[in-house]
Design a protein around this motif. Structure first.
Motif, PDB file in Angstrom:
ATOM      1  N   THR A   1      45.458 -51.720  -9.517  1.00 26.14           N
ATOM      2  CA  THR A   1      45.307 -51.254 -10.744  1.00 26.14           C
ATOM      3  C   THR A   1      46.384 -51.715 -11.573  1.00 26.14           C
ATOM      4  O   THR A   1      47.790 -51.684 -11.185  1.00 26.14           O
ATOM      5  CB  THR A   1      45.048 -49.508 -10.693  1.00 26.14           C
ATOM      6  OG1 THR A   1      44.005 -49.382  -9.861  1.00 26.14           O
ATOM      7  CG2 THR A   1      44.945 -49.169 -12.090  1.00 26.14           C
TER       8      THR A   1
ATOM      9  N   GLU B   1      49.359 -45.853 -14.478  1.00 23.10           N
ATOM     10  CA  GLU B   1      48.720 -46.071 -13.382  1.00 23.10           C
ATOM     11  C   GLU B   1      48.737 -47.383 -12.547  1.00 23.10           C
ATOM     12  O   GLU B   1      48.147 -47.542 -11.582  1.00 23.10           O
ATOM     13  CB  GLU B   1      47.252 -45.906 -13.867  1.00 23.10           C
ATOM     14  CG  GLU B   1      46.649 -44.435 -14.167  1.00 23.10           C
ATOM     15  CD  GLU B   1      46.664 -43.565 -13.177  1.00 23.10           C
ATOM     16  OE1 GLU B   1      45.793 -43.940 -12.318  1.00 23.10           O
ATOM     17  OE2 GLU B   1      47.454 -42.358 -13.400  1.00 23.10           O
ATOM     18  N   THR B   2      49.717 -48.087 -13.262  1.00 24.82           N
ATOM     19  CA  THR B   2      49.913 -49.467 -12.734  1.00 24.82           C
ATOM     20  C   THR B   2      50.337 -49.473 -11.381  1.00 24.82           C
ATOM     21  O   THR B   2      51.592 -48.763 -11.036  1.00 24.82           O
ATOM     22  CB  THR B   2      50.798 -50.299 -13.691  1.00 24.82           C
ATOM     23  OG1 THR B   2      50.335 -50.357 -14.958  1.00 24.82           O
ATOM     24  CG2 THR B   2      51.213 -51.808 -13.251  1.00 24.82           C
TER      25      THR B   2
ATOM     26  N   GLU C   1      47.237 -50.759 -15.462  1.00 25.07           N
ATOM     27  CA  GLU C   1      46.974 -50.234 -16.766  1.00 25.07           C
ATOM     28  C   GLU C   1      47.681 -50.652 -17.710  1.00 25.07           C
ATOM     29  O   GLU C   1      48.854 -50.812 -17.717  1.00 25.07           O
ATOM     30  CB  GLU C   1      47.269 -48.557 -16.602  1.00 25.07           C
ATOM     31  CG  GLU C   1      46.951 -47.823 -17.689  1.00 25.07           C
ATOM     32  CD  GLU C   1      47.181 -46.420 -17.833  1.00 25.07           C
ATOM     33  OE1 GLU C   1      46.619 -45.506 -18.462  1.00 25.07           O
ATOM     34  OE2 GLU C   1      48.231 -46.087 -17.105  1.00 25.07           O
TER      35      GLU C   1
ATOM     36  N   THR D   1      44.026 -46.961 -23.820  1.00 23.98           N
ATOM     37  CA  THR D   1      44.349 -47.547 -22.412  1.00 23.98           C
ATOM     38  C   THR D   1      43.287 -48.390 -21.919  1.00 23.98           C
ATOM     39  O   THR D   1      42.036 -48.122 -22.306  1.00 23.98           O
ATOM     40  CB  THR D   1      44.805 -46.413 -21.376  1.00 23.98           C
ATOM     41  OG1 THR D   1      45.211 -47.086 -20.183  1.00 23.98           O
ATOM     42  CG2 THR D   1      43.711 -45.641 -21.218  1.00 23.98           C
ATOM     43  N   ASP D   2      43.670 -49.167 -21.149  1.00 25.78           N
ATOM     44  CA  ASP D   2      42.733 -50.179 -20.544  1.00 25.78           C
ATOM     45  C   ASP D   2      43.100 -50.497 -18.961  1.00 25.78           C
ATOM     46  O   ASP D   2      44.075 -50.807 -18.816  1.00 25.78           O
ATOM     47  CB  ASP D   2      42.208 -51.534 -21.294  1.00 25.78           C
ATOM     48  CG  ASP D   2      41.413 -52.629 -20.561  1.00 25.78           C
ATOM     49  OD1 ASP D   2      40.209 -51.947 -19.906  1.00 25.78           O
ATOM     50  OD2 ASP D   2      41.528 -53.719 -20.799  1.00 25.78           O
ATOM     51  N   ARG D   3      42.040 -50.120 -18.005  1.00 30.08           N
ATOM     52  CA  ARG D   3      42.521 -50.174 -16.749  1.00 30.08           C
ATOM     53  C   ARG D   3      41.900 -51.475 -16.021  1.00 30.08           C
ATOM     54  O   ARG D   3      40.716 -51.722 -16.365  1.00 30.08           O
ATOM     55  CB  ARG D   3      41.957 -49.036 -15.742  1.00 30.08           C
ATOM     56  CG  ARG D   3      43.195 -47.876 -16.141  1.00 30.08           C
ATOM     57  CD  ARG D   3      42.647 -46.598 -15.374  1.00 30.08           C
ATOM     58  NE  ARG D   3      43.441 -45.591 -15.627  1.00 30.08           N
ATOM     59  CZ  ARG D   3      43.446 -44.891 -16.480  1.00 30.08           C
ATOM     60  NH1 ARG D   3      42.523 -44.743 -17.354  1.00 30.08           N
ATOM     61  NH2 ARG D   3      44.295 -43.686 -16.632  1.00 30.08           N
TER      62      ARG D   3
END
Length: 291
Positions: free
Chosen positions: A246, A137-138, A248, A186-188
């Motif tokens: 974003t 998602e980065t 991720e 995961t951490d966003r």
């Protein structure tokens, strides 16, 4: 033997990192600091001593300091990810480590399964791997905006943002490399910028601009960059006009197998059926068998 794909131009990556180090922009290492802090918290929860540990990939000094505060560590060394004729290699002796850690380095390797397997071989029984890498998602907003602008003005788009790791694949990759008890989560983190150009300055200061082997050798024109910034604002801005980016962070952990580790039950060896357990829990809760 399968040929290792050439996804990243690692020579260019090294040059970009050197440029970033020379820039020394204050605060540009915020993502590394966040990832290192998260890894330190995970390590602190393990509550054991590690006699020999290694940091895989670059470190600004923050990671080493974080590790020292999180757990008692004997020898700590830094190991570069080197490029060889058959893929990336790590200068590590077999069964030489109790702990291997890496922050925001593994997403840039062409042969991630191979590097994970090398780390596994370097760990002693019950040795631990902890790593954080950029997830899929980065920079999704940047990818969307640049692709749309380039398609609009050039009639097609080349890859500009790296295909980062998908968390759904990481557990399988750890198992394939021989790790026991694999975990991936995961951490966003959403960071707001004045514009696409402010985000681009941060990426340059991180040494994290485009190093894809399949990148278009033509640079983005001013017209494409300006249009990408417009699309970014149209699609990904908040009410105050600032745009979102974003990041991720995928955290992974795995252990070198050891007889002392918990083992999963064999299929069919459970002492109670799932249906009976659920029915028993319901009776205990309500006294009449209703939920």
């Amino acid at each position: 033997m399968n040929k290792v794909p050439s996804i990243f131009d690692r020579r260019l990556l090294a040059l970009r990192r050197l440029r970033a180090e020379s820039m020394a922009v204050p605060g540009a290492d915020f993502l590394f600091a966040r990832a290192a802090e998260d890894l330190g918290e995970r390590l602190a929860s393990v509550q054991r001593r590690f006699s020999a540990a290694a940091i895989i990939g670059p470190d600004t000094g923050q990671l080493a300091a974080t590790l020292a505060a999180a757990a008692p560590i004997g020898e700590l060394k830094h190991v570069a990810i080197e490029d060889g004729p058959t893929g990336e290699r790590l200068a590590l002796e077999p069964a030489s480590l109790d702990l291997a850690v890496s922050v925001l380095a593994l997403q840039w390797v062409n042969d991630l399964p191979g590097v994970l397997a090398q780390i596994r071989r370097a760990l002693r029984p019950d040795g631990l791997l902890l790593a954080v890498l950029a997830g899929g998602e980065t920079l999704k907003e940047l990818r969307d905006s640049v692709t749309a602008a380039e398609s609009e003005l050039r009639g097609g788009a080349s890859p500009r943002v790296a295909p980062f790791a998908d968390i759904r694949d990481m557990g399988g990759l750890l198992q394939r490399a021989g790790f026991a008890l694999p975990v991936a989560d995961t951490d966003r983190l959403v960071v707001r910028y004045d514009s696409l150009f402010a985000l681009a300055r941060d990426l340059r200061a991180m040494g994290a601009t485009n190093v894809l082997t399949a990148r278009d050798p033509r640079p983005l024109t001013r017209a494409i960059a300006a249009r990408a910034a417009e699309i970014y604002t149209e699609r990904h801005a908040d009410a105050d006009g600032r745009v979102r980016a974003t990041f991720e962070l995928v955290s992974i952990s795995g252990w070198a197998p050891d007889a002392s580790q918990p083992k999963p039950l064999k299929p069919g060896s459970a002492a109670m059926r799932l249906e009976d357990a659920i029915a028993g829990a319901a009776k205990t809760r309500n006294g009449d068998g209703t939920v």
